[in-house]
Design an enzyme around this catalytic site. Structure first.
Site, PDB file in Angstrom:
ATOM      1  N   CYS A 123       1.061  31.201 -10.690  1.00 14.50           N
ATOM      2  CA  CYS A 123       0.378  29.945 -10.979  1.00 14.50           C
ATOM      3  C   CYS A 123       1.421  28.845 -11.115  1.00 14.50           C
ATOM      4  CB  CYS A 123      -0.428  30.072 -12.270  1.00 14.50           C
ATOM      5  SG  CYS A 123      -1.385  28.592 -12.680  1.00 14.50           S
ATOM      6  N   HIS A 166      -9.526  31.633  -8.561  1.00 11.91           N
ATOM      7  CA  HIS A 166      -8.374  31.252  -9.385  1.00 11.91           C
ATOM      8  C   HIS A 166      -8.503  29.783  -9.815  1.00 11.91           C
ATOM      9  CE1 HIS A 166      -3.846  31.238 -10.296  1.00 11.91           C
ATOM     10  NE2 HIS A 166      -4.154  29.962 -10.271  1.00 11.91           N
ATOM     11  N   GLU A 167      -8.937  28.939  -8.859  1.00  8.17           N
ATOM     12  CA  GLU A 167      -9.056  27.497  -9.166  1.00  8.17           C
ATOM     13  C   GLU A 167     -10.211  27.209 -10.117  1.00  8.17           C
ATOM     14  OE1 GLU A 167      -5.856  27.644  -6.940  1.00  8.17           O
ATOM     15  OE2 GLU A 167      -6.460  26.208  -8.478  1.00  8.17           O
ATOM     16  N   HIS A 170      -9.372  27.750 -13.657  1.00  4.90           N
ATOM     17  CA  HIS A 170      -8.653  26.640 -14.307  1.00  4.90           C
ATOM     18  C   HIS A 170      -9.624  25.628 -14.921  1.00  4.90           C
ATOM     19  CE1 HIS A 170      -4.384  27.257 -13.693  1.00  4.90           C
ATOM     20  NE2 HIS A 170      -4.540  27.459 -12.389  1.00  4.90           N
TER      21      HIS A 170
HETATM   22  C1  LIG Z   1      -1.364  33.616  -2.776  1.00  7.56           C
HETATM   23  C2  LIG Z   1      -0.328  32.549  -2.611  1.00  7.56           C
HETATM   24  N1  LIG Z   1       0.017  31.830  -3.719  1.00  7.56           N
HETATM   25  C3  LIG Z   1       0.935  30.859  -3.566  1.00  7.56           C
HETATM   26  N2  LIG Z   1       1.340  30.099  -4.640  1.00  7.56           N
HETATM   27  N3  LIG Z   1       0.532  30.059  -5.750  1.00  7.56           N
HETATM   28  C4  LIG Z   1      -0.638  29.312  -5.663  1.00  7.56           C
HETATM   29  O1  LIG Z   1      -0.970  28.708  -4.686  1.00  7.56           O
HETATM   30  C5  LIG Z   1      -1.474  29.258  -6.920  1.00  7.56           C
HETATM   31  C6  LIG Z   1      -2.895  29.666  -6.640  1.00  7.56           C
HETATM   32  C7  LIG Z   1      -3.015  31.012  -5.933  1.00  7.56           C
HETATM   33  C8  LIG Z   1      -2.439  32.199  -6.705  1.00  7.56           C
HETATM   34  C9  LIG Z   1      -3.258  33.387  -6.254  1.00  7.56           C
HETATM   35  C10 LIG Z   1      -4.537  32.882  -5.707  1.00  7.56           C
HETATM   36  C11 LIG Z   1      -4.483  31.376  -5.738  1.00  7.56           C
HETATM   37  C12 LIG Z   1      -1.413  27.799  -7.382  1.00  7.56           C
HETATM   38  N4  LIG Z   1      -2.182  27.624  -8.591  1.00  7.56           N
HETATM   39  O2  LIG Z   1      -1.587  27.701  -9.774  1.00  7.56           O
HETATM   40  C13 LIG Z   1      -3.334  26.796  -8.485  1.00  7.56           C
HETATM   41  O3  LIG Z   1      -4.129  26.919  -9.608  1.00  7.56           O
HETATM   42  C14 LIG Z   1       1.511  30.601  -2.324  1.00  7.56           C
HETATM   43  F1  LIG Z   1       2.400  29.618  -2.205  1.00  7.56           F
HETATM   44  C15 LIG Z   1       1.109  31.362  -1.236  1.00  7.56           C
HETATM   45  N5  LIG Z   1       1.621  31.143   0.024  1.00  7.56           N
HETATM   46  C16 LIG Z   1       1.076  31.808   1.204  1.00  7.56           C
HETATM   47  C17 LIG Z   1       0.900  30.803   2.328  1.00  7.56           C
HETATM   48  N6  LIG Z   1       2.163  30.090   2.600  1.00  7.56           N
HETATM   49  C18 LIG Z   1       1.976  29.150   3.693  1.00  7.56           C
HETATM   50  C19 LIG Z   1       3.273  28.415   3.963  1.00  7.56           C
HETATM   51  O4  LIG Z   1       3.707  27.743   2.775  1.00  7.56           O
HETATM   52  C20 LIG Z   1       3.921  28.662   1.668  1.00  7.56           C
HETATM   53  C21 LIG Z   1       2.626  29.397   1.369  1.00  7.56           C
HETATM   54  C22 LIG Z   1       2.856  30.435   0.259  1.00  7.56           C
HETATM   55  N7  LIG Z   1       0.195  32.342  -1.398  1.00  7.56           N
HETATM   56 NI    NI Z   2      -3.086  28.294 -11.063  1.00  4.85          NI
END
Ligand SMILES: Cc1nc(NNC(=O)[C@H](CC2CCCC2)CN(O)CO)c(F)c(N2CCN3CCOC[C@@H]3C2)n1
Ligand code: NI
Length: 196
Positions: A123, A166-167, A170
């Site tokens: 997160c 997940h969102e 929040h």
């Molecule tokens: C799974 C994932 N979680 C990443 N981070 N966490 C987040 O997004 C949190 C939200 C996610 C955590 C699990 C479910 C929702 C943010 N949250 O706290 C919002 O509430 C990533 F960054 C990521 N990816 C894969 C795709 N990739 C494309 C190219 O760029 C990098 C990117 C990295 N996959």
């Molecule tokens: Ni989060």
């Protein structure tokens, strides 16, 4: 009459995102009403743009952004029920699997089957690794409004389903590790779908 200039350029960066311990992350966010204010419209755009930037290797490097596929308004200290989601396609240059800004999103029904990401979750508001399976619904039906206030109902599964849950968590003051089995973080019941 003096024309009130809109204040300067604003962009969400890691400095805008509040971290665990900040009370807003544990509040129940308030529904937004329509028509949206200018600020609420702009915030939705800024949240989505953050995700785009965070997934662009150049911009992410330049702006020191952690990668993100979702963002909820409470994470930028705005206790309102709005989320942005940008789940890229599995292939390199495909269309995103799911992308949008959802207002007043609500899980209206869900599968009996549960699911979790095989790699666990992180997160942007939690500056530490918390290992373990975050058990969620495998499939969900989400009702939400778009920026015009138009009502939509969509069915999600796999990655997009996990991200939206997940969102929405929040918006209800729930953090991902609240859903990890404290006694055995990697314990999962029979039939839980592990998404790799
Ligand atoms: C799974 C994932 N979680 C990443 N981070 N966490 C987040 O997004 C949190 C939200 C996610 C955590 C699990 C479910 C929702 C943010 N949250 O706290 C919002 O509430 C990533 F960054 C990521 N990816 C894969 C795709 N990739 C494309 C190219 O760029 C990098 C990117 C990295 N996959
Ligand atoms: Ni989060």
């Amino acid at each position: 009459m003096e024309i009130q200039e809109r204040s300067g350029f604003f962009m969400i960066t890691m400095d805008t995102i509040i971290r665990e311990g900040h009370p807003t992350l544990r509040e129940i966010a308030k529904e937004v009403t329509f028509p949206l204010t200018e600020q609420e419209q702009q915030l939705g755009k800024d949240m989505f743009e953050f995700l785009v930037n965070s997934q662009d290797p150049i911009k992410a490097e330049e702006l020191h952004l952690r990668g993100g596929v979702g963002l909820a308004a409470p994470q930028v200290n705005v206790s309102k029920r709005m989320i942005a989601v940008l789940v890229p396609s599995e292939q390199e240059d495909g269309e995103p699997e799911f992308a949008g800004v959802l207002y007043n999103p609500k899980i209206v029904s869900h599968s009996v089957q549960d699911a979790c990401l095989g790699d666990g979750e992180g997160c942007l508001s939690v500056d530490r690794d918390v290992p373990g399976y975050v058990v969620r619904h495998a499939r969900v039906t989400i009702a939400y409004q778009d920026e015009t206030g138009a009502a939509h109902k969509i069915r999600l599964k796999n990655y997009p389903s996990i991200v939206v849950q997940h969102e929405i968590d929040h918006l209800n003051g729930v953090l991902f590790y609240d859903r990890i089995n404290a006694d055995n973080p990697f314990a999962i019941k029979e039939g839980v779908l592990v998404l790799e």
